[in-house]
Design a protein around this motif. Sequence first.
Motif, PDB file in Angstrom:
ATOM      1  N   THR A   1       0.828  -1.205   0.000  1.00  0.00           N
ATOM      2  CA  THR A   1       0.000   0.000   0.000  1.00  0.00           C
ATOM      3  C   THR A   1       0.863   1.256   0.000  1.00  0.00           C
ATOM      4  OG1 THR A   1      -0.129  -0.023   2.433  1.00  0.00           O
ATOM      5  CG2 THR A   1      -1.887  -1.153   1.212  1.00  0.00           C
ATOM      6  N   LEU A   2       2.143   1.109  -0.341  1.00  0.00           N
ATOM      7  CA  LEU A   2       3.071   2.236  -0.386  1.00  0.00           C
ATOM      8  C   LEU A   2       3.695   2.303  -1.768  1.00  0.00           C
ATOM      9  CD1 LEU A   2       5.499   3.478   2.272  1.00  0.00           C
ATOM     10  CD2 LEU A   2       6.443   2.899   0.046  1.00  0.00           C
ATOM     11  N   SER A   3       3.831   3.510  -2.280  1.00  0.00           N
ATOM     12  CA  SER A   3       4.510   3.698  -3.564  1.00  0.00           C
ATOM     13  C   SER A   3       5.643   4.699  -3.407  1.00  0.00           C
ATOM     14  CB  SER A   3       3.518   4.190  -4.632  1.00  0.00           C
ATOM     15  OG  SER A   3       3.147   5.537  -4.371  1.00  0.00           O
ATOM     16  N   HIS A   4       6.566   4.680  -4.368  1.00  0.00           N
ATOM     17  CA  HIS A   4       7.719   5.590  -4.337  1.00  0.00           C
ATOM     18  C   HIS A   4       8.237   5.747  -5.757  1.00  0.00           C
ATOM     19  CE1 HIS A   4      10.563   2.209  -4.843  1.00  0.00           C
ATOM     20  NE2 HIS A   4       9.706   1.534  -4.093  1.00  0.00           N
ATOM     21  N   LEU A   5       9.226   6.583  -5.938  1.00  0.00           N
ATOM     22  CA  LEU A   5       9.759   6.876  -7.275  1.00  0.00           C
ATOM     23  C   LEU A   5      11.048   6.124  -7.577  1.00  0.00           C
ATOM     24  CD1 LEU A   5       9.185  10.748  -7.480  1.00  0.00           C
ATOM     25  CD2 LEU A   5       7.717   8.886  -8.307  1.00  0.00           C
ATOM     26  N   ASP A   6      11.413   5.158  -6.739  1.00  0.00           N
ATOM     27  CA  ASP A   6      12.659   4.406  -6.893  1.00  0.00           C
ATOM     28  C   ASP A   6      13.858   5.342  -6.945  1.00  0.00           C
ATOM     29  OD1 ASP A   6      14.065   2.065  -6.952  1.00  0.00           O
ATOM     30  OD2 ASP A   6      13.945   1.794  -9.123  1.00  0.00           O
ATOM     31  N   GLN A   7      13.879   6.300  -6.037  1.00  0.00           N
ATOM     32  CA  GLN A   7      14.973   7.264  -5.972  1.00  0.00           C
ATOM     33  C   GLN A   7      16.193   6.630  -5.305  1.00  0.00           C
ATOM     34  OE1 GLN A   7      12.144   9.869  -3.947  1.00  0.00           O
ATOM     35  NE2 GLN A   7      12.919  11.561  -5.215  1.00  0.00           N
ATOM     36  N   ALA A   8      17.358   6.922  -5.825  1.00  0.00           N
ATOM     37  CA  ALA A   8      18.587   6.308  -5.329  1.00  0.00           C
ATOM     38  C   ALA A   8      18.848   6.587  -3.843  1.00  0.00           C
ATOM     39  CB  ALA A   8      19.777   6.761  -6.170  1.00  0.00           C
ATOM     40  N   PRO A   9      18.651   7.823  -3.336  1.00  0.00           N
ATOM     41  CA  PRO A   9      18.934   8.051  -1.914  1.00  0.00           C
ATOM     42  C   PRO A   9      18.102   7.169  -0.986  1.00  0.00           C
ATOM     43  CG  PRO A   9      18.766  10.134  -3.067  1.00  0.00           C
ATOM     44  CD  PRO A   9      18.301   9.091  -4.030  1.00  0.00           C
ATOM     45  N   LEU A  10      16.838   6.963  -1.333  1.00  0.00           N
ATOM     46  CA  LEU A  10      15.972   6.150  -0.481  1.00  0.00           C
ATOM     47  C   LEU A  10      16.319   4.674  -0.606  1.00  0.00           C
ATOM     48  CD1 LEU A  10      13.718   6.190   1.535  1.00  0.00           C
ATOM     49  CD2 LEU A  10      12.063   6.339  -0.342  1.00  0.00           C
ATOM     50  N   ALA A  11      16.622   4.238  -1.831  1.00  0.00           N
ATOM     51  CA  ALA A  11      17.012   2.840  -2.032  1.00  0.00           C
ATOM     52  C   ALA A  11      18.324   2.526  -1.316  1.00  0.00           C
ATOM     53  CB  ALA A  11      17.131   2.533  -3.524  1.00  0.00           C
ATOM     54  N   SER A  12      19.286   3.432  -1.410  1.00  0.00           N
ATOM     55  CA  SER A  12      20.574   3.221  -0.740  1.00  0.00           C
ATOM     56  C   SER A  12      20.412   3.173   0.772  1.00  0.00           C
ATOM     57  CB  SER A  12      21.558   4.335  -1.122  1.00  0.00           C
ATOM     58  OG  SER A  12      21.833   4.317  -2.506  1.00  0.00           O
ATOM     59  N   ALA A  13      19.528   4.016   1.293  1.00  0.00           N
ATOM     60  CA  ALA A  13      19.287   4.016   2.735  1.00  0.00           C
ATOM     61  C   ALA A  13      18.691   2.691   3.182  1.00  0.00           C
ATOM     62  CB  ALA A  13      18.367   5.169   3.101  1.00  0.00           C
ATOM     63  N   LEU A  14      17.712   2.189   2.443  1.00  0.00           N
ATOM     64  CA  LEU A  14      17.101   0.911   2.794  1.00  0.00           C
ATOM     65  C   LEU A  14      18.104  -0.232   2.681  1.00  0.00           C
ATOM     66  CD1 LEU A  14      13.458   0.790   1.429  1.00  0.00           C
ATOM     67  CD2 LEU A  14      14.248   0.023   3.662  1.00  0.00           C
ATOM     68  N   ALA A  15      18.958  -0.190   1.665  1.00  0.00           N
ATOM     69  CA  ALA A  15      19.942  -1.257   1.481  1.00  0.00           C
ATOM     70  C   ALA A  15      20.921  -1.314   2.638  1.00  0.00           C
ATOM     71  CB  ALA A  15      20.698  -1.055   0.165  1.00  0.00           C
TER      72      ALA A  15
END
Length: 511
Positions: free
Chosen positions: A448-462
């Motif tokens: 139920t969550l969407s995002h723009l696949d932005q690198a800063p957020l992806a890197s933070a999650l990784a």
Amino acid sequence: MTLLSSERSAGRLPETRLPVADDGRVYGWQIPPIETTPPAVSTAGQEAIDLAARAGLHLDPWQQHILRVGMGERPDGSWASFEVAVNVPRQNGKGGVIEARELWGLFIGGEELILHSAHEFKTAKAAFKRIERLIRQTPDLHKRVKTYRQTVGEEGIELHSGQLLRFIARSKGSGRGFTGHCNVMDEDMILGDPEMDALLPTMAAVPDPQIWYLGSAGIGAPSVQLGRLRRRALAALEAGVPDPSLSYMEWSVDPHLDECPKDCQVHDDLASDEAVLKSNPGVGYRLTLEKVARERATLSADGYARERLGVGDYPADSADTWQVIGEDVWRALAAAESTPSDPVAFAIDMTPERSHAAICVAGEWRGGVHVEVVDHRPGTGWILERARELHEKWGPRCWVIDGAGPAGSLIADLEDEEKGLGITVVQPKGREVAAACGQFYDAVTEQTLSHLDQAPLASALAGAQKRPLGDAWAWARRIVSVDISPLVAATLAKWGLGAEVEEQGGAPNLW
């Protein structure tokens, strides 16, 4: 990371510490703070303890515990643990454990070949001299020895019955050509793939082999194998299911994280005597708090934490990334055309070093929530001006900052009517921060969550991991170089959509 074995939690193991002696002496924890082991119905450890005593080697309770756990047996008499790992700070006495295990293998266990390896030859040779001395001073053991091999590079002890204990320095070629029934890897904080590739296959043809790893806290890149063993142990403890072939015992402290509040009671104070006792079982036997205090005054903070308190640096495998939310799961939620609608909420977070900061937004979208990194830059000087711009343009229902986090220093300026936004910044309490993280995680798993696949957020999650927060958890970075401020800000922004606040907005939906 104070993870106790299920047996100790259930009260079936001895106390972690011995009581203060009559003469005022204090003792370190005799049961490790981190321990996992597969089920066993019996143990050969007591035989090893008794044999060591006959040779004049009287083991501390914690050393005896390691042997009883590591030498646990299945109903058919085979080893419960193929691998046994002991991670304990230096000068506590791990050598005594090694000597007791090797004496048992030679004189009771009938292990045809025991390979003792160390990173440096001088360390292996010193171990040879110690066990040679124990055997020579024990007549009934000494008479069973055929020869003490003294040739450089060939050091070892051979019995008349054929058993052989060899001492070698590790390399990518050492150990090849030998069939080891027991491999003892001393100094395992310096143990990589080439050495493992050379030594481990020597056990392939042995019906019931065992490998022991002993050393101190990880020192970064050289600690490849120790890092793998530790991750397996922590994964087993997290899942509540023991690793089927690994016994892992570690004496270490759990230092405060960058995200910890000042009154944190979950983690350990590195300057305290309690931290020393927790991580050093040899206190009261061969170490004292007074000696350790001198080390604390002389060593660097990082050196003291590593060498005396067991705070290690373990190299990452690819499996270390995306520990909380899987990459495939996260990428599947990317929606390039996401367009959130009012109301929206903004949140700010920054790294503990104040090297980077992030502003994120959350808004409703198709029955769920859309999150987005609005800005992510080095430094912090840009934040106020950017916040004023965003507030004027979007009229959000609230701005959220964790007051106990590093961005808490911005709150006064943001609330200032002249240089800030002139609003009340929403500050979630500790339990609400934990709830925000849980809600973010649930939204991902429920799609139920969407995002723009932005690198800063992806890197933070990784690079993120969980840190305990009461009975729940919150975000923490896995290593210092990871910047999780975009993830924290996105999590708080999403939480802000449902927080009880006085509406700050009123501007039209201009998204």
